[in-house]
Motif scaffolding. Structure first.
Motif, PDB file in Angstrom:
ATOM      1  N   ILE A  83       0.849 -14.710  13.163  1.00  0.00           N
ATOM      2  CA  ILE A  83       1.649 -14.759  11.945  1.00  0.00           C
ATOM      3  C   ILE A  83       2.692 -13.660  12.000  1.00  0.00           C
ATOM      4  O   ILE A  83       2.385 -12.523  12.365  1.00  0.00           O
ATOM      5  N   VAL A  84       3.917 -13.996  11.654  1.00  0.00           N
ATOM      6  CA  VAL A  84       4.929 -12.980  11.372  1.00  0.00           C
ATOM      7  C   VAL A  84       4.818 -12.671   9.882  1.00  0.00           C
ATOM      8  O   VAL A  84       4.744 -13.580   9.053  1.00  0.00           O
ATOM      9  N   ILE A  85       4.774 -11.387   9.538  1.00  0.00           N
ATOM     10  CA  ILE A  85       4.494 -11.023   8.154  1.00  0.00           C
ATOM     11  C   ILE A  85       5.365  -9.848   7.732  1.00  0.00           C
ATOM     12  O   ILE A  85       5.597  -8.916   8.514  1.00  0.00           O
ATOM     13  N   SER A  86       5.869  -9.914   6.517  1.00  0.00           N
ATOM     14  CA  SER A  86       6.721  -8.840   5.998  1.00  0.00           C
ATOM     15  C   SER A  86       5.851  -7.717   5.441  1.00  0.00           C
ATOM     16  O   SER A  86       4.633  -7.681   5.642  1.00  0.00           O
ATOM     17  N   SER A  87       6.465  -6.833   4.678  1.00  0.00           N
ATOM     18  CA  SER A  87       5.732  -5.689   4.127  1.00  0.00           C
ATOM     19  C   SER A  87       4.651  -6.091   3.133  1.00  0.00           C
ATOM     20  O   SER A  87       3.835  -5.251   2.756  1.00  0.00           O
ATOM     21  N   VAL A  88       4.620  -7.359   2.714  1.00  0.00           N
ATOM     22  CA  VAL A  88       3.562  -7.790   1.799  1.00  0.00           C
ATOM     23  C   VAL A  88       2.197  -7.690   2.459  1.00  0.00           C
ATOM     24  O   VAL A  88       1.169  -7.669   1.775  1.00  0.00           O
ATOM     25  N   GLY A  89       2.166  -7.637   3.807  1.00  0.00           N
ATOM     26  CA  GLY A  89       0.886  -7.552   4.509  1.00  0.00           C
ATOM     27  C   GLY A  89       0.456  -6.143   4.829  1.00  0.00           C
ATOM     28  O   GLY A  89      -0.580  -5.943   5.464  1.00  0.00           O
ATOM     29  N   ASN A  90       1.233  -5.147   4.381  1.00  0.00           N
ATOM     30  CA  ASN A  90       0.891  -3.763   4.720  1.00  0.00           C
ATOM     31  C   ASN A  90      -0.439  -3.324   4.125  1.00  0.00           C
ATOM     32  O   ASN A  90      -1.177  -2.564   4.737  1.00  0.00           O
ATOM     33  N   GLU A  91      -0.742  -3.792   2.916  1.00  0.00           N
ATOM     34  CA  GLU A  91      -1.862  -3.225   2.175  1.00  0.00           C
ATOM     35  C   GLU A  91      -2.984  -4.230   1.964  1.00  0.00           C
ATOM     36  O   GLU A  91      -2.742  -5.389   1.640  1.00  0.00           O
ATOM     37  N   GLY A  92      -4.213  -3.750   2.164  1.00  0.00           N
ATOM     38  CA  GLY A  92      -5.390  -4.411   1.634  1.00  0.00           C
ATOM     39  C   GLY A  92      -5.880  -5.677   2.296  1.00  0.00           C
ATOM     40  O   GLY A  92      -6.974  -6.128   1.989  1.00  0.00           O
ATOM     41  N   LEU A  93      -5.120  -6.299   3.187  1.00  0.00           N
ATOM     42  CA  LEU A  93      -5.560  -7.564   3.770  1.00  0.00           C
ATOM     43  C   LEU A  93      -6.709  -7.323   4.748  1.00  0.00           C
ATOM     44  O   LEU A  93      -6.620  -6.467   5.628  1.00  0.00           O
ATOM     45  N   SER A  94      -7.786  -8.083   4.607  1.00  0.00           N
ATOM     46  CA  SER A  94      -8.955  -7.949   5.479  1.00  0.00           C
ATOM     47  C   SER A  94      -9.132  -9.236   6.270  1.00  0.00           C
ATOM     48  O   SER A  94      -9.737 -10.201   5.785  1.00  0.00           O
ATOM     49  N   LEU A 103       4.925   8.239  13.814  1.00  0.00           N
ATOM     50  CA  LEU A 103       3.821   8.183  14.768  1.00  0.00           C
ATOM     51  C   LEU A 103       2.823   9.322  14.558  1.00  0.00           C
ATOM     52  O   LEU A 103       1.717   9.276  15.120  1.00  0.00           O
ATOM     53  N   MET A 104       3.182  10.324  13.783  1.00  0.00           N
ATOM     54  CA  MET A 104       2.322  11.487  13.619  1.00  0.00           C
ATOM     55  C   MET A 104       0.960  11.130  13.022  1.00  0.00           C
ATOM     56  O   MET A 104      -0.034  11.772  13.310  1.00  0.00           O
ATOM     57  N   ILE A 105       0.917  10.097  12.187  1.00  0.00           N
ATOM     58  CA  ILE A 105      -0.360   9.742  11.563  1.00  0.00           C
ATOM     59  C   ILE A 105      -1.369   9.296  12.606  1.00  0.00           C
ATOM     60  O   ILE A 105      -2.580   9.496  12.457  1.00  0.00           O
ATOM     61  N   TYR A 106      -0.905   8.708  13.716  1.00  0.00           N
ATOM     62  CA  TYR A 106      -1.833   8.285  14.767  1.00  0.00           C
ATOM     63  C   TYR A 106      -2.476   9.501  15.427  1.00  0.00           C
ATOM     64  O   TYR A 106      -3.674   9.492  15.739  1.00  0.00           O
ATOM     65  N   TYR A 107      -1.694  10.553  15.648  1.00  0.00           N
ATOM     66  CA  TYR A 107      -2.261  11.780  16.204  1.00  0.00           C
ATOM     67  C   TYR A 107      -3.228  12.430  15.219  1.00  0.00           C
ATOM     68  O   TYR A 107      -4.262  12.970  15.605  1.00  0.00           O
ATOM     69  N   MET A 140       2.996   6.464   5.896  1.00  0.00           N
ATOM     70  CA  MET A 140       2.079   5.646   5.111  1.00  0.00           C
ATOM     71  C   MET A 140       2.105   4.205   5.598  1.00  0.00           C
ATOM     72  O   MET A 140       1.065   3.592   5.815  1.00  0.00           O
ATOM     73  N   GLU A 141       3.306   3.651   5.801  1.00  0.00           N
ATOM     74  CA  GLU A 141       3.412   2.282   6.288  1.00  0.00           C
ATOM     75  C   GLU A 141       2.816   2.153   7.678  1.00  0.00           C
ATOM     76  O   GLU A 141       2.117   1.177   7.979  1.00  0.00           O
ATOM     77  N   ALA A 142       3.050   3.151   8.544  1.00  0.00           N
ATOM     78  CA  ALA A 142       2.497   3.112   9.900  1.00  0.00           C
ATOM     79  C   ALA A 142       0.977   3.046   9.862  1.00  0.00           C
ATOM     80  O   ALA A 142       0.346   2.271  10.588  1.00  0.00           O
ATOM     81  N   GLY A 143       0.372   3.867   8.999  1.00  0.00           N
ATOM     82  CA  GLY A 143      -1.084   3.858   8.891  1.00  0.00           C
ATOM     83  C   GLY A 143      -1.622   2.569   8.321  1.00  0.00           C
ATOM     84  O   GLY A 143      -2.663   2.065   8.755  1.00  0.00           O
ATOM     85  N   GLN A 144      -0.918   2.000   7.338  1.00  0.00           N
ATOM     86  CA  GLN A 144      -1.367   0.749   6.739  1.00  0.00           C
ATOM     87  C   GLN A 144      -1.364  -0.383   7.757  1.00  0.00           C
ATOM     88  O   GLN A 144      -2.306  -1.181   7.827  1.00  0.00           O
ATOM     89  N   ARG A 145      -0.316  -0.459   8.551  1.00  0.00           N
ATOM     90  CA  ARG A 145      -0.233  -1.549   9.526  1.00  0.00           C
ATOM     91  C   ARG A 145      -1.285  -1.395  10.616  1.00  0.00           C
ATOM     92  O   ARG A 145      -1.922  -2.375  11.014  1.00  0.00           O
ATOM     93  N   GLY A 148     -10.588   5.779  -7.157  1.00  0.00           N
ATOM     94  CA  GLY A 148      -9.396   5.441  -6.390  1.00  0.00           C
ATOM     95  C   GLY A 148      -9.761   5.105  -4.958  1.00  0.00           C
ATOM     96  O   GLY A 148     -10.637   5.758  -4.371  1.00  0.00           O
ATOM     97  N   LEU A 149      -9.108   4.097  -4.386  1.00  0.00           N
ATOM     98  CA  LEU A 149      -9.379   3.663  -3.016  1.00  0.00           C
ATOM     99  C   LEU A 149      -8.090   3.689  -2.210  1.00  0.00           C
ATOM    100  O   LEU A 149      -7.081   3.111  -2.632  1.00  0.00           O
ATOM    101  N   SER A 150      -8.095   4.343  -1.052  1.00  0.00           N
ATOM    102  CA  SER A 150      -6.914   4.342  -0.185  1.00  0.00           C
ATOM    103  C   SER A 150      -7.293   4.793   1.222  1.00  0.00           C
ATOM    104  O   SER A 150      -8.070   5.739   1.385  1.00  0.00           O
ATOM    105  N   ALA A 151      -6.736   4.104   2.214  1.00  0.00           N
ATOM    106  CA  ALA A 151      -6.888   4.530   3.604  1.00  0.00           C
ATOM    107  C   ALA A 151      -5.729   5.423   4.030  1.00  0.00           C
ATOM    108  O   ALA A 151      -5.826   6.121   5.036  1.00  0.00           O
ATOM    109  N   THR A 152      -4.639   5.387   3.264  1.00  0.00           N
ATOM    110  CA  THR A 152      -3.444   6.155   3.632  1.00  0.00           C
ATOM    111  C   THR A 152      -2.933   6.933   2.425  1.00  0.00           C
ATOM    112  O   THR A 152      -1.911   6.578   1.840  1.00  0.00           O
ATOM    113  N   PRO A 153      -3.645   7.996   2.027  1.00  0.00           N
ATOM    114  CA  PRO A 153      -3.201   8.762   0.857  1.00  0.00           C
ATOM    115  C   PRO A 153      -2.007   9.649   1.190  1.00  0.00           C
ATOM    116  O   PRO A 153      -2.061  10.872   1.097  1.00  0.00           O
TER     117      PRO A 153
END
Length: 649
Positions: A419-430, A485-489, A447-452, A316-321
């Motif tokens: 680029i303006v991007i919707s939630s489709v860009g939250n995950e995996g784009l490099s 914002l807690m994920i940033y801390y 989770m969304e905050a960390g992904q972005r 399994g791969l995830s940056a925001t479990p």
């Protein structure tokens, strides 16, 4: 004369080198002196205290009734539990009864915490449990008391297929039974291979852990090269492999990686499908399954892939479990043992985070234009959950808007710097992103905050300055949703809160995070006293605090129409009615866009949101445009509010 000049030149060069060597020696002596002084100071240790330390060289810190942090010096290593992070010379692990069942603590530490071993063990296999330790009859009797299993055939215990996913969650948590057996990767599955990269030392450690256990969950900071560990496994293992992704755009990225880094023969062995499309491959057998963006795994549409797919190894791969339903503890149980907490993060990968408190959407757009005007070495992503503000931002900045219906989104992103991007860009784009601006977001989703923010961790050659992450919030959004914002801390990042009108940063202590219950509150409940009738929606629907929408939902005329809409769709879809009302209160969405933004893009949820939206349209609380987008009928709402005022509400 020439010989003299040559000799002088050699002398000058030799003198310069000698001076340089003397400087190096001076620095080395200074360092040795400092180390000696430190050692001399530490030599004055308390021998009794040191003996006590080695008697108990760890700290157990309670977090809740049955959950602890286990803090251990690095030189001792793991004592069990799941690695969470490192802090200087210490390793920090998460420990609870469930984790102990999956990754056992030493017996003496388990006794200290009061954890007892189960008398039997089983492995999940589809709709059955295979008892591989202990008495199968004793296991059946213990599980049948809780109605988790219905019958037994030899070592197999069967449970009802209709309730299988909920039963699997209970069994995993209560007994620690997994859909895999940890064991070294069999020799017959391995081969000599060639890849177009070399694993870094920290990546190599995680890969060797995979070879030892055959099942890992790689949880690391974004853009750190998780996929290379998976690619190495694809190259080294024989036979068919499968990569599961939540979106088709991520499938395109994986195909590009296979072509770039693997030999053609190894690349042809890899199949890539979405979680939603996995039902077509559930009967096939694989030597490796890779669960990309593994935080989706506890969801119903993804759990089948972990429990029904036949695979020899898994990753399994995830940056925001993290999950808003608090089911993140199931991710390693379904994918494999956690690893990656010790991966080093460079300073350039740790962006600056600024929260801007602005008046309204118009002020957000004006500030976004101002931020985008400043040059930066890389791409700028403007994220939005709401499509209406995304369209306005794209028009204002004259840039593309990438969302669910965009054709060839990866090409559009690659060809444009902003680029303006919707939630489709939250995950995996490099992509080489150096600036992220959040215009709108999914409530308090960490989770969304960390992904972005993770889009900014992309390593760029020659770039030494960290990226910029800007979150644009109204005062109301900041008050209600600052828990995101807690994920940033948690990642050790500094957060600056700015009010543009004053120019003065707010103190970090001013950030007031709402108290979050460790157990999610249930959605609006069906009234069980009167079958077929649905209770009026709670003012706390969808885990949101009391606000303007809650006040609207509390109006008798609105509550009656909500209840009528719920009764028309049945008990399973009823909770989606007030959720859809909230989500579409100030914006227009199609049912597919709602589920896409919430990360619930399985057919069942799309169907339920579609039924909920149509039911609200039938009772005149929703209006629908030509594109099939729904929004609250504000004219009708104003009429009902005026009526309530006249009646003395």
């Amino acid at each position: 004369m020439t010989d003299l000049k040559s000799a002088l030149a050699q002398f000058e060069t030799s003198s310069t080198q000698t001076l340089s060597d003397l400087d190096d020696l001076r620095c080395h002596l200074a360092e040795v002196t400092q180390q000696t002084q430190r050692a001399a100071f530490l030599a004055q240790y308390d021998q009794v205290a040191l003996q006590e330390f080695f008697t108990k060289p760890y700290v157990v810190r309670p977090i809740s009734a049955d959950e602890f942090e286990l803090i251990v010096p690095k030189f001792i290593g793991s004592l069990g539990g799941w690695p969470v992070r490192t802090d200087g010379a210490f390793l920090i692990f998460r420990v609870n009864r469930f984790i102990h069942l999956i990754n056992p603590l030493p017996a003496w530490l388990a006794d200290e915490l009061g954890y007892k071993a189960t008398p039997f063990h089983a492995t999940l296999d589809g709709n059955t449990l295979i008892v591989d330790r202990g008495d199968p009859q004793a296991a059946f009797e213990a599980l049948s008391e809780t109605r988790l299993v219905t019958r037994r055939e030899g070592e197999r215990l069967f449970f009802r297929p209709a309730n299988r996913l909920e039963i699997i969650r209970q069994i995993i948590r209560q007994y620690g039974f997994l859909p895999y057996t940890p064991q070294p990767v069999p020799v017959e599955l391995r081969r000599e291979s060639k890849v177009g990269f070399t694993l870094r030392p920290h990546q190599r450690r995680s890969y060797e852990y995979f070879l030892e256990t055959s099942a890992i969950s790689l949880f690391v900071y974004p853009q750190m090269g998780k996929s290379f560990v998976a690619l190495q496994a694809m190259a080294d293992l024989v036979g068919p492999k499968l990569v599961l992704v939540p979106r088709r755009s991520l499938a395109d990225q994986w195909r590009a990686r296979l072509e770039l880094y693997l030999e053609p023969e190894a690349a042809r062995e890899v199949e890539i499908v979405t979680y939603q499309g996995a039902r077509h491959v559930l009967k096939r057998e694989y030597t490796l399954v890779v669960y990309d963006e593994a935080h989706h795994m506890p969801a119903d549409f993804a759990m089948d892939t972990a429990t029904l797919l036949q695979t020899r190894t898994r990753m399994g791969l995830s940056a925001t479990p993290k999950r808003e339903d608090h089911n993140e503890d199931l991710i390693p149980a379904l994918c494999g043992f956690p690893t990656g907490a010790d991966w080093p993060v460079k300073d350039v990968q740790r962006p600056t985070v600024t929260v801007w408190i602005v008046k309204n959407d118009q002020a957000k757009l004006a500030l976004a234009r101002e931020l985008c005007a400043a040059p930066i070495a890389g791409k700028t992503f403007l994220f939005t959950y709401r499509l209406d503000i995304g369209e306005r931002a794209a028009k204002l900045l004259d840039v593309p808007f990438v969302y669910g219906k965009t054709k060839r989104p990866l090409e559009v992103i690659a060809e444009n710097e902003t680029i303006v991007i919707s939630s489709v860009g939250n995950e995996g784009l490099s992509f080489p992103v150096r600036r992220v601006i959040e215009l709108s977001f999914l409530y308090g989703s960490g989770m969304e905050a960390g992904q972005r923010l993770g889009r900014l961790a992309y390593e760029m050659t020659g770039v030494e300055q960290p990226g910029e992450h800007h979150i644009l919030m109204t005062p109301d959004e900041y008050e209600r949703h600052n828990k995101r914002l807690m994920i940033y801390y948690q990642w050790g990042l500094d957060v600056s809160v700015q009010v543009p009108d004053s120019g003065r940063p707010q103190e970090r202590a001013a950030l007031r995070a709402p108290r979050v219950s460790s157990r999610p509150r249930p959605a609006d409940r069906i009234n069980r006293r009167s079958p077929g009738k649905v209770a009026a929606p709670s003012a706390q629907a969808d885990n949101e605090p009391s606000d303007e929408i809650a006040q609207v939902l509390a109006l008798p005329a609105v509550a009656a129409r909500i209840a009528k809409a719920q009764n028309s769709v049945g008990k399973h879809t009823a909770p989606f009615v007030p959720r859809a009302f909230r989500l579409c209160y100030r914006a227009s969405f199609t049912p597919a866009e709602i589920t896409e933004g919430k990360g619930l893009v399985n057919p069942a949820n799309i169907s339920r949101y579609r039924s909920a939206c149509k039911a609200l349209h039938e009772v005149s609380l929703f209006s629908e445009d030509a594109q099939g987008r729904f929004t609250v009928n504000q004219d009708e709402l104003a009429r009902l509010q005026a009526l309530a005022q006249r009646m003395g509400k």
